[in-house]
Design a protein around this motif. Structure first.
Motif, PDB file in Angstrom:
ATOM      1  N   UNK A 273       3.960  -9.562 -10.751  1.00  0.00           N
ATOM      2  CA  UNK A 273       4.304  -8.579  -9.715  1.00  0.00           C
ATOM      3  C   UNK A 273       5.400  -7.634 -10.215  1.00  0.00           C
ATOM      4  N   UNK A 274       6.399  -8.191 -10.924  1.00  0.00           N
ATOM      5  CA  UNK A 274       7.534  -7.354 -11.323  1.00  0.00           C
ATOM      6  C   UNK A 274       7.201  -6.469 -12.524  1.00  0.00           C
ATOM      7  N   UNK A 275       6.159  -6.826 -13.292  1.00  0.00           N
ATOM      8  CA  UNK A 275       5.739  -5.938 -14.392  1.00  0.00           C
ATOM      9  C   UNK A 275       5.028  -4.707 -13.841  1.00  0.00           C
TER      10      UNK A 275
ATOM     11  N   UNK B 109       7.320  -4.655  -3.828  1.00  0.00           N
ATOM     12  CA  UNK B 109       6.866  -5.989  -3.414  1.00  0.00           C
ATOM     13  C   UNK B 109       8.074  -6.844  -3.071  1.00  0.00           C
ATOM     14  N   UNK B 110       7.945  -7.613  -2.008  1.00  0.00           N
ATOM     15  CA  UNK B 110       8.986  -8.566  -1.660  1.00  0.00           C
ATOM     16  C   UNK B 110       8.318  -9.915  -1.385  1.00  0.00           C
ATOM     17  N   UNK B 111       9.104 -10.899  -0.979  1.00  0.00           N
ATOM     18  CA  UNK B 111       8.518 -12.217  -0.720  1.00  0.00           C
ATOM     19  C   UNK B 111       9.164 -12.820   0.516  1.00  0.00           C
ATOM     20  N   UNK B 112       8.439 -13.717   1.149  1.00  0.00           N
ATOM     21  CA  UNK B 112       8.951 -14.344   2.371  1.00  0.00           C
ATOM     22  C   UNK B 112       9.398 -15.773   2.116  1.00  0.00           C
TER      23      UNK B 112
ATOM     24  N   UNK C 108      -0.464  -6.002  -6.868  1.00  0.00           N
ATOM     25  CA  UNK C 108       0.772  -5.329  -7.302  1.00  0.00           C
ATOM     26  C   UNK C 108       0.506  -3.864  -7.642  1.00  0.00           C
ATOM     27  N   UNK C 109      -0.671  -3.588  -8.233  1.00  0.00           N
ATOM     28  CA  UNK C 109      -1.059  -2.215  -8.558  1.00  0.00           C
ATOM     29  C   UNK C 109      -1.059  -1.310  -7.329  1.00  0.00           C
TER      30      UNK C 109
END
Ligand code: AMP
Length: 357
Positions: free
Chosen positions: A89-91, A74-77, A68-69
């Motif tokens: 990831x969202x932090x 970021x997205x997801x499948x 994430x850094x």
């Protein structure tokens, strides 16, 4: 949340490296992004087209943090990424779509409550925590009904039909005696879906309604656009996409699976908060396909034009269907997409083919 568009050269991370991650990675590369894939599986389909792959378990907080850094967004499948992974990831980075889209679609009861509260109809349903609950649930939904696990179901897995009260115990055992939803059977004429995208600015653009044919719970065919759609249905489908996309505060592509009843009424089966198999035709038949559209939304770019320039008939290549690749490759009207999976298994999606015009 930063609203400025990501410049080409930025890094977009994808949680999950299956075929959807692979097609997203290719689309991202075409827009000039570096796409990083995070997946527990080494050699996953997306890893072989990405700028960089991160191989670690979903539960490896240090690895998720490191990934994430590095990512600008970021997205997801797929929607079953563990909530803890998503929280990290969202932090650290911009998660698009956000955690709300996952929380409201990972659990079938939470999802159906959300849909009904948004003023959109579903089949009747009831929560089931025990075999005793199941009897009460049957009284609410009527029979036939389908018992589904609340979480982690896909392609018809974790589901058992109940046709008479005598089937109840067997169905409860078949789904592994876990938290479940009982759904009344939709007496549908056809299965339809609408794939749409919502930009970072809240603008929604939808592809036309398509018609889907399933076998054994797996999508076999998508006919795009669906035939025999009147103005009222088209309008209603657009409203459904708008109200659900806004309600999720979604960013990116999402799909709404629909049951069309005999009178033209539309019930929502489920929402997929991601690119969707019933949108695969768009990559060949629309000005801007769903994979590019999703990466545009994630990057905070304006959405592309979803208008089709051709009709499309998409067939999934499931299991050994893929053995026909040479004949498909020789068909000038067939657009062939293979997912690079190393081994063929029954029921496994190996690729798809879209016939245009
Ligand atoms: P799902 O995994 O919930 O999308 O279900 C897979 C497929 O099973 C659907 O596409 C339908 O063909 C069928 N199905 C699921 N739920 C129902 C229902 N409540 N009534 C009728 N058919 C259903």
């Amino acid at each position: 949340m930063s609203q400025s568009p990501l410049a080409p050269g930025s890094i977009i991370g994808i949680l999950g490296g299956g075929q959807l991650g692979r097609m997203l990675a290719v689309a991202g590369a075409e827009l000039g992004f570096d796409v990083h894939i995070y997946d527990p599986e080494p050699d996953c389909p997306a890893s072989r087209v990405a700028a960089r792959s991160w191989t670690a378990p979903w539960t490896d907080a240090g690895a998720v943090q490191g990934f994430a850094d590095r990512c600008d967004a970021i997205t997801f499948e797929f929607e079953n990424v563990p909530v803890e992974t998503v929280a990290i990831a969202s932090r650290v980075s911009e998660l698009r779509p956000g955690a709300r889209s996952l929380e409201l679609t990972q659990d079938r009861i939470v999802e159906k409550n959300f849909i009904n509260e948004a003023g959109v109809q579903t089949v009747p349903y009831a929560a089931v925590e025990s075999l005793a609950d199941l009897t009460d649930a049957i009284a609410q939904t009527g029979l036939p009904a389908v018992l589904k696990t609340r979480r982690f179901g896909y392609d018809g897995k974790g589901q058992a039909w109940i046709r008479t009260a005598a089937d109840a115990e067997q169905a409860w055992t078949a789904i592994g005696e876990q938290s479940a939803i009982l759904e009344g059977a939709a007496a549908f004429k056809r299965e339809l879906s609408i794939v749409a995208a919502r930009g970072l600015d809240g603008v929604i653009k939808a592809y036309p309604l398509v018609e889907n044919v399933h076998g054994d719970g797996i999508l076999k065919l998508t006919r795009a656009p669906a035939t025999g759609i009147n103005d009222a249905m088209r309008k209603r489908a657009g409203e459904i996409a708008q109200v659900l996309g806004d309600g999720l505060d979604h960013v990116g592509v999402f799909a709404v699976e629909l049951f069309e009843l005999a009178d033209g009424e539309l019930l929502v089966n489920e929402i997929a908060p991601r690119v969707h198999n019933t949108g695969h035709w768009t990559m060949d038949a629309c000005a801007c396909g769903q994979f590019e559209q999703h990466m545009r939304a994630v990057a905070g770019w304006p959405l592309g034009d979803p208008a089709p320039h051709s009709t499309g008939l998409m067939s999934n290549l499931i299991g050994h269907d893929v053995d026909d690749w040479q004949a498909l490759a020789a068909d000038p009207r067939a657009r062939l997409h293979l997912y690079g999976k190393r081994s063929v298994r029954d029921g496994r999606k190996m690729g798809h083919v879209t016939r245009l015009g």
